[in-house]
Design a protein around this motif. Structure first.
Motif, PDB file in Angstrom:
ATOM      1  N   ALA A  89       0.831  -1.206   0.000  1.00  0.00           N
ATOM      2  CA  ALA A  89       0.000   0.000   0.000  1.00  0.00           C
ATOM      3  C   ALA A  89       0.865   1.255   0.000  1.00  0.00           C
ATOM      4  N   CYS A  90       1.959   1.218   0.732  1.00  0.00           N
ATOM      5  CA  CYS A  90       2.891   2.349   0.729  1.00  0.00           C
ATOM      6  C   CYS A  90       3.493   2.540  -0.662  1.00  0.00           C
ATOM      7  N   GLY A  91       3.730   1.414  -1.357  1.00  0.00           N
ATOM      8  CA  GLY A  91       4.224   1.501  -2.722  1.00  0.00           C
ATOM      9  C   GLY A  91       3.240   2.215  -3.632  1.00  0.00           C
ATOM     10  N   TRP A  92       1.956   1.910  -3.474  1.00  0.00           N
ATOM     11  CA  TRP A  92       0.946   2.577  -4.295  1.00  0.00           C
ATOM     12  C   TRP A  92       0.854   4.062  -3.968  1.00  0.00           C
ATOM     13  N   TYR A  93       1.042   4.409  -2.705  1.00  0.00           N
ATOM     14  CA  TYR A  93       1.034   5.836  -2.332  1.00  0.00           C
ATOM     15  C   TYR A  93       2.151   6.561  -3.082  1.00  0.00           C
ATOM     16  N   ARG A  94       3.343   5.949  -3.090  1.00  0.00           N
ATOM     17  CA  ARG A  94       4.470   6.557  -3.796  1.00  0.00           C
ATOM     18  C   ARG A  94       4.191   6.633  -5.299  1.00  0.00           C
ATOM     19  N   PHE A  95       3.632   5.560  -5.832  1.00  0.00           N
ATOM     20  CA  PHE A  95       3.310   5.530  -7.263  1.00  0.00           C
ATOM     21  C   PHE A  95       2.320   6.636  -7.613  1.00  0.00           C
ATOM     22  N   ASP A  96       1.275   6.781  -6.807  1.00  0.00           N
ATOM     23  CA  ASP A  96       0.260   7.798  -7.062  1.00  0.00           C
ATOM     24  C   ASP A  96       0.848   9.208  -7.062  1.00  0.00           C
ATOM     25  N   HIS A  97       1.953   9.387  -6.331  1.00  0.00           N
ATOM     26  CA  HIS A  97       2.591  10.702  -6.251  1.00  0.00           C
ATOM     27  C   HIS A  97       3.778  10.824  -7.209  1.00  0.00           C
ATOM     28  N   GLY A  98       3.883   9.880  -8.155  1.00  0.00           N
ATOM     29  CA  GLY A  98       4.916   9.971  -9.166  1.00  0.00           C
ATOM     30  C   GLY A  98       6.306   9.598  -8.699  1.00  0.00           C
ATOM     31  N   GLN A  99       6.406   8.986  -7.526  1.00  0.00           N
ATOM     32  CA  GLN A  99       7.708   8.606  -6.962  1.00  0.00           C
ATOM     33  C   GLN A  99       7.982   7.143  -7.335  1.00  0.00           C
ATOM     34  N   HIS A 100       8.311   6.924  -8.586  1.00  0.00           N
ATOM     35  CA  HIS A 100       8.334   5.565  -9.122  1.00  0.00           C
ATOM     36  C   HIS A 100       9.486   4.719  -8.576  1.00  0.00           C
ATOM     37  N   TRP A 101      10.636   5.339  -8.377  1.00  0.00           N
ATOM     38  CA  TRP A 101      11.762   4.585  -7.822  1.00  0.00           C
ATOM     39  C   TRP A 101      11.424   4.097  -6.417  1.00  0.00           C
ATOM     40  N   ALA A 102      10.851   4.995  -5.604  1.00  0.00           N
ATOM     41  CA  ALA A 102      10.491   4.621  -4.235  1.00  0.00           C
ATOM     42  C   ALA A 102       9.410   3.543  -4.230  1.00  0.00           C
ATOM     43  N   ALA A 103       8.442   3.649  -5.141  1.00  0.00           N
ATOM     44  CA  ALA A 103       7.392   2.630  -5.234  1.00  0.00           C
ATOM     45  C   ALA A 103       8.003   1.279  -5.567  1.00  0.00           C
ATOM     46  N   GLY A 104       8.946   1.274  -6.520  1.00  0.00           N
ATOM     47  CA  GLY A 104       9.590   0.021  -6.891  1.00  0.00           C
ATOM     48  C   GLY A 104      10.356  -0.606  -5.744  1.00  0.00           C
ATOM     49  N   LYS A 105      11.021   0.214  -4.938  1.00  0.00           N
ATOM     50  CA  LYS A 105      11.756  -0.312  -3.785  1.00  0.00           C
ATOM     51  C   LYS A 105      10.803  -0.971  -2.790  1.00  0.00           C
TER      52      LYS A 105
END
Length: 234
Positions: free
Chosen positions: A6-22
């Motif tokens: 879920a934290c990954g999706w939060y990052r993805f939704d905010h355009g933080q793709h590297w962080a989402a991938g981690k």
């Protein structure tokens, strides 16, 4: 594991793709360590969604192939097949797209004694209809695409505001492809209003992607005002 995803999706939704991938990478490692193949399939599906979003549909197809080998629940398989259909459509692979859409529909209509995994429990007829419409848009079947998207929007539960915002941009894209500018402007405005109200940067990003097409219609009443508003949107 679900919290990390879920934290990954939060990052993805905010355009933080590297962080989402981690974060998704950590969730995938946890799923493997726990022997939870269903959850692993869900995390791979998240990676695949991101790959398609970032313009790498071939990577998405491959990731979803691996994900499909990890789950047998019909709802999960329906979502994975639908996402793979989207990737095939982005690649212009019509036959493969239609096969996956058909299989996704069959899977969604299948019953299971077990509840759907939590990562796909929301999947329903609205998602199937709208994403099928998006596939048809990518493949140039605009009239059929519009009908499917309208069908899906009518089926979408009212509580899923962020999904509605995303779906509205799909609907707007269909209108623009048909040169129905006033209708496109109306639903694009609705999407931006919704995204602003609920704080959904990914929805705003999707609206921004429509700006180049809208600029061709600057002479239409309301278009320039909307573009000015979009330029100011966070």
């Amino acid at each position: 594991m679900e919290h990390v995803g879920a934290c990954g999706w939060y990052r993805f939704d905010h355009g933080q793709h590297w962080a989402a991938g981690k974060l998704w990478g950590a969730a995938l490692q946890n799923a493997h360590a726990a022997g939870d193949r269903d959850h692993g399939a869900g995390v791979l599906s998240d990676f695949a969604y991101q790959s398609n979003w970032l313009g790498e549909p071939k990577v998405s197809v491959d990731q979803l192939g691996y994900a499909l080998s990890g789950t047998q629940h019909p709802t999960a398989r329906s979502l994975l097949l639908l996402r793979r259909a989207r990737a095939h459509a982005a690649l212009g692979e019509g036959a493969a797209c239609y096969r996956d859409l058909s299989a996704a529909e069959v899977a969604l209509g299948s019953r299971s004694v077990d509840p759907a995994p939590s990562w796909c429990a929301w999947m329903g007829s609205a998602d199937l209809a709208v994403d099928s419409g998006q596939c048809l848009l990518d493949l140039g079947r605009t009239k059929e695409a519009h009908a499917r998207i309208v069908e899906g929007m009518a089926l979408l539960p009212g509580a899923r505001d962020k999904t509605r915002g995303v779906f509205l941009t799909y609907q707007a894209k269909g209108y623009l492809q048909s040169d129905e500018v006033e209708q496109a402007l109306a639903v694009t405005g609705e999407s931006l209003d919704l995204a602003t109200r609920i704080g959904a940067p990914r929805c705003v990003a999707l609206v921004r992607e429509l700006a180049p097409a809208l600029k061709r219609y600057r002479q239409v009443d309301g278009v320039q005002d909307f573009l000015d508003r979009l330029a100011e949107a966070s």
